[in-house]
Design a protein around this motif. Structure first.
Motif, PDB file in Angstrom:
ATOM      1  N   GLN A   1      -7.894  47.144  36.401  1.00 11.24           N
ATOM      2  CA  GLN A   1      -8.650  47.650  35.253  1.00 11.24           C
ATOM      3  C   GLN A   1      -8.445  46.821  34.001  1.00 11.24           C
ATOM      4  O   GLN A   1      -9.158  46.999  33.007  1.00 11.24           O
ATOM      5  CB  GLN A   1      -8.276  49.108  34.984  1.00 11.24           C
ATOM      6  N   LYS A   2      -7.475  45.979  34.057  1.00  8.74           N
ATOM      7  CA  LYS A   2      -7.258  45.108  32.907  1.00  8.74           C
ATOM      8  C   LYS A   2      -8.197  43.909  32.941  1.00  8.74           C
ATOM      9  O   LYS A   2      -8.333  43.191  31.959  1.00  8.74           O
ATOM     10  CB  LYS A   2      -5.802  44.628  32.891  1.00  8.74           C
ATOM     11  N   LYS A   3      -8.797  43.754  34.070  1.00  7.02           N
ATOM     12  CA  LYS A   3      -9.702  42.627  34.193  1.00  7.02           C
ATOM     13  C   LYS A   3     -11.037  42.955  33.523  1.00  7.02           C
ATOM     14  O   LYS A   3     -11.294  44.074  33.122  1.00  7.02           O
ATOM     15  CB  LYS A   3      -9.884  42.282  35.667  1.00  7.02           C
ATOM     16  N   LEU A   4     -11.839  41.934  33.429  1.00  4.82           N
ATOM     17  CA  LEU A   4     -13.102  42.090  32.720  1.00  4.82           C
ATOM     18  C   LEU A   4     -14.292  42.018  33.654  1.00  4.82           C
ATOM     19  O   LEU A   4     -14.215  41.478  34.751  1.00  4.82           O
ATOM     20  CB  LEU A   4     -13.217  40.994  31.651  1.00  4.82           C
ATOM     21  N   CYS A   5     -15.323  42.568  33.162  1.00  6.75           N
ATOM     22  CA  CYS A   5     -16.569  42.535  33.927  1.00  6.75           C
ATOM     23  C   CYS A   5     -16.994  41.073  34.101  1.00  6.75           C
ATOM     24  O   CYS A   5     -17.061  40.330  33.135  1.00  6.75           O
ATOM     25  CB  CYS A   5     -17.658  43.320  33.200  1.00  6.75           C
ATOM     26  N   PRO A   6     -17.247  40.700  35.291  1.00  9.37           N
ATOM     27  CA  PRO A   6     -17.636  39.316  35.532  1.00  9.37           C
ATOM     28  C   PRO A   6     -18.996  38.969  34.936  1.00  9.37           C
ATOM     29  O   PRO A   6     -19.353  37.819  34.822  1.00  9.37           O
ATOM     30  CB  PRO A   6     -17.669  39.240  37.057  1.00  9.37           C
ATOM     31  N   SER A   7     -19.698  39.976  34.552  1.00  3.38           N
ATOM     32  CA  SER A   7     -21.024  39.722  34.016  1.00  3.38           C
ATOM     33  C   SER A   7     -21.054  39.683  32.500  1.00  3.38           C
ATOM     34  O   SER A   7     -21.562  38.746  31.898  1.00  3.38           O
ATOM     35  CB  SER A   7     -21.989  40.800  34.515  1.00  3.38           C
ATOM     36  N   CYS A   8     -20.499  40.712  31.884  1.00  7.34           N
ATOM     37  CA  CYS A   8     -20.602  40.794  30.425  1.00  7.34           C
ATOM     38  C   CYS A   8     -19.244  40.708  29.753  1.00  7.34           C
ATOM     39  O   CYS A   8     -19.147  40.790  28.532  1.00  7.34           O
ATOM     40  CB  CYS A   8     -21.300  42.084  30.014  1.00  7.34           C
ATOM     41  N   ASN A   9     -18.234  40.609  30.538  1.00  5.75           N
ATOM     42  CA  ASN A   9     -16.876  40.448  30.000  1.00  5.75           C
ATOM     43  C   ASN A   9     -16.334  41.676  29.285  1.00  5.75           C
ATOM     44  O   ASN A   9     -15.287  41.607  28.657  1.00  5.75           O
ATOM     45  CB  ASN A   9     -16.809  39.260  29.055  1.00  5.75           C
ATOM     46  N   SER A  10     -17.022  42.729  29.385  1.00  3.73           N
ATOM     47  CA  SER A  10     -16.460  43.945  28.811  1.00  3.73           C
ATOM     48  C   SER A  10     -15.449  44.502  29.805  1.00  3.73           C
ATOM     49  O   SER A  10     -15.315  44.014  30.922  1.00  3.73           O
ATOM     50  CB  SER A  10     -17.569  44.958  28.545  1.00  3.73           C
ATOM     51  N   ALA A  11     -14.762  45.512  29.387  1.00  2.00           N
ATOM     52  CA  ALA A  11     -13.706  46.058  30.233  1.00  2.00           C
ATOM     53  C   ALA A  11     -14.286  46.718  31.470  1.00  2.00           C
ATOM     54  O   ALA A  11     -15.448  47.115  31.498  1.00  2.00           O
ATOM     55  CB  ALA A  11     -12.893  47.068  29.432  1.00  2.00           C
ATOM     56  N   LEU A  12     -13.456  46.799  32.434  1.00  2.00           N
ATOM     57  CA  LEU A  12     -13.837  47.529  33.633  1.00  2.00           C
ATOM     58  C   LEU A  12     -13.401  48.970  33.459  1.00  2.00           C
ATOM     59  O   LEU A  12     -12.398  49.259  32.824  1.00  2.00           O
ATOM     60  CB  LEU A  12     -13.176  46.918  34.876  1.00  2.00           C
ATOM     61  N   GLU A  13     -14.147  49.807  34.040  1.00  2.00           N
ATOM     62  CA  GLU A  13     -13.873  51.232  33.873  1.00  2.00           C
ATOM     63  C   GLU A  13     -13.771  51.904  35.232  1.00  2.00           C
ATOM     64  O   GLU A  13     -14.612  51.710  36.105  1.00  2.00           O
ATOM     65  CB  GLU A  13     -14.987  51.884  33.065  1.00  2.00           C
ATOM     66  N   LEU A  14     -12.740  52.659  35.380  1.00  5.49           N
ATOM     67  CA  LEU A  14     -12.580  53.395  36.628  1.00  5.49           C
ATOM     68  C   LEU A  14     -13.297  54.733  36.496  1.00  5.49           C
ATOM     69  O   LEU A  14     -12.941  55.580  35.675  1.00  5.49           O
ATOM     70  CB  LEU A  14     -11.102  53.625  36.937  1.00  5.49           C
TER      71      LEU A  14
END
Length: 494
Positions: free
Chosen positions: A116-129
């Motif tokens: 979850q600390k990683k970023l969205c590969p598309s928009c670089n926003s945070a990932l959300e569980l």
DNA sequence: GTATGCGGGCTTC
DNA sequence: GAAGCCCGCATAC
């Protein structure tokens, strides 16, 4: 329960075998005279029950397409697992092809936090569980119990979120990445990629909104770009939720793996897959275009720059998909059996479960929103773009969608309640492993499968028509809006 | 490193 | 007491 077994044995019912019998995972005594078993279901959903053969490898491993984690129910006889939900982009960004990011939450708490600390590969926003709240506000729970020669499975709750990447897919991707990491081409490619993409990442700051570069960006951010010199760029093109059929009952194009495996009887599992049909004769995980691409890269390295260039031009999900056998790919029949102890004793259990309270399949309609894939494809990919892809993935056999994938169409019915199951299968009551069982064998899982089926290419109009009622019953669920279909970030670890 | 299973312990209803 | 959840530990890959 044996009585109930006899009672229902001859009943006309399209239900799974387990659902025809009256039992609960908590019953002190479970049906013992099981004459047939259910085909393993990877994507169970709803309040369902199945009885698997104790020989079923998948059942032995308590496999599930959903990300299920072990939950202590203080009952050593019953293994309980609860759903972790799905990891999505916090910004709910839409990929270039209209798809959404849907990752499989790591089962391990530690790994999940890391994920979850990683970023969205598309928009670089945070990932959300996105937690699962499909069981009265709590996660959907799966129960496994070994009794006699059968493995009893019971699920409670209806997943109120899109499917994450399946376990087999995750494993396949990891395996592919691993292979690539050890590939002799790895370091060289890494250098090539670094030089090619460095300009975009020097600052670590991507180009916000520059989605056409997102694939590269994302992979980089996930530290996997080096492993995916080709797929990275192709990825967005293959994201439309093209489901694929587990070719359990048909000759696998990639073959031998299937024959060596105990055939998972889940002949009806359709999963959102990258429609890419690149088939590679790669041992191990077979059949997945994207994964295969990873392998392919080690086989026939291509200039990374080509792929990068192609990336910008790709957005349409028109690539047809061929039936891919996930189990062939990801399940190893020789795998270990989990140490979950065989349970023969009967404990004194409490109240009955609630499976009877909710129509088994009254709640899956929303899933179709997850796979609007049968949509003809939002961002039209020009033939030229497609051509480019093929060109840049030379030594790859492009396989168009096979008609066999579409034979689901007749299964699209709505089972209002378990008792009302019609008999479409009973006559040909298959043996323990109905590998070629007609899809109607388990009407109770129709709900879970309907959306899988609807996404198949041959019936786009049907999928469209179904959208209405799907969403209707899930007005409170915002996921239909959020999730178009899974984003398979094949190139990275999440 | 991650998945998986087990089990203790806590909290809530 | 049941259920959900957290945590640590052990094991396997």
């Amino acid at each position: 329960m044996s009585k109930s077994s006899d009672q229902f044995d001859g009943a006309d019912c399209v239900c799974s075998f387990g659902m025809k019998l009256t039992w609960d995972i908590n019953d002190p005594k479970l049906p013992q005279d099981t004459k047939q078993y259910d085909a393993f279901q990877e994507w169970t959903d709803g309040y369902v029950r199945y009885i698997y053969s104790a020989e079923d490898k998948n059942a032995q491993r308590h496999l599930s397409g959903w990300a299920m984690r072990n939950t202590n129910n203080h009952n050593c006889q019953i293994l309980k697992k609860s759903c972790l939900g799905v990891v999505v982009c916090a910004r709910n960004c839409t990929l270039t092809d209209g798809s959404k990011l849907q990752l499989r939450p790591a089962i391990c708490d530690k790994a999940r936090q890391k994920q979850q600390k990683k970023l969205c590969p598309s928009c670089n926003s945070a990932l959300e569980l996105v937690p699962c709240r499909g069981h009265s506000g709590y996660p959907v729970t799966n129960f496994w119990r070994v009794d006699g020669k059968a493995i009893f499975f019971q699920a409670k709750g209806v997943h109120d979120h899109p499917r994450p990447e399946s376990k087999s897919e995750t494993e396949a991707r990891r395996s592919a990445v691993k292979r690539r990491m050890s590939s002799p081409h790895y370091s060289q490619k890494r250098r090539l990629l670094d030089s090619e993409t460095g300009r975009y990442h020097d600052t670590g700051g991507p180009f916000p909104g520059l989605h056409h570069l997102s694939c590269m960006e994302g992979s980089d951010r996930f530290s996997i770009i080096a492993e995916s010199n080709i797929p990275i760029q192709h990825y967005p093109t293959f994201q439309n939720a093209e489901p694929y059929k587990f070719a359990y009952d048909s000759p696998s194009p990639v073959g031998e793996a299937a024959s060596t495996l105990q055939k998972p009887a889940n002949h009806r599992l359709y999963m959102p897959r990258p429609p890419c049909s690149y088939d590679f004769a790669v041992p191990g995980y077979l059949g997945s275009g994207s994964y295969a691409a990873l392998y392919k890269d080690t086989i026939s390295p291509q200039p990374d720059t080509d792929a990068a260039k192609v990336c910008v031009g790709l957005s349409g999900p028109q690539h047809s998909v061929s039936p891919l056998n996930v189990h062939d790919r990801g399940y190893d029949a020789s795998g270990k059996h989990h140490s979950w102890k065989q349970i023969h004793g009967k404990g004194a259990y409490g109240d009955r479960a609630d499976y009877g309270q909710i129509p088994t399949n009254s709640n899956h309609h929303y899933y179709n929103s997850e796979y609007p894939c049968r949509y003809t494809g939002p961002a039209p990919t020009t033939p030229a773009a497609l051509q480019t892809i093929i060109t840049t993935t030379t030594k790859v056999s492009y396989q168009p969608c096979k008609p066999s994938v579409v034979k689901y169409s007749d299964n699209l019915y709505d089972v209002k309640s378990l008792p009302s199951c019609n008999s479409l299968l009973e006559g040909g009551s298959p043996p323990s492993y109905p590998e070629i069982k007609v899809p109607e064998d388990s009407g109770v899982i129709k709900s879970a499968l309907a959306y899988q089926q609807e996404v198949l290419p041959a019936k786009p109009e049907r999928a469209e028509n179904l959208d209405t009622y799907r969403y209707g019953s899930y007005s409170s669920n915002n996921y239909p809006e959020r999730i178009a279909h899974p984003y398979r970030f094949e190139n990275g670890e999440f």
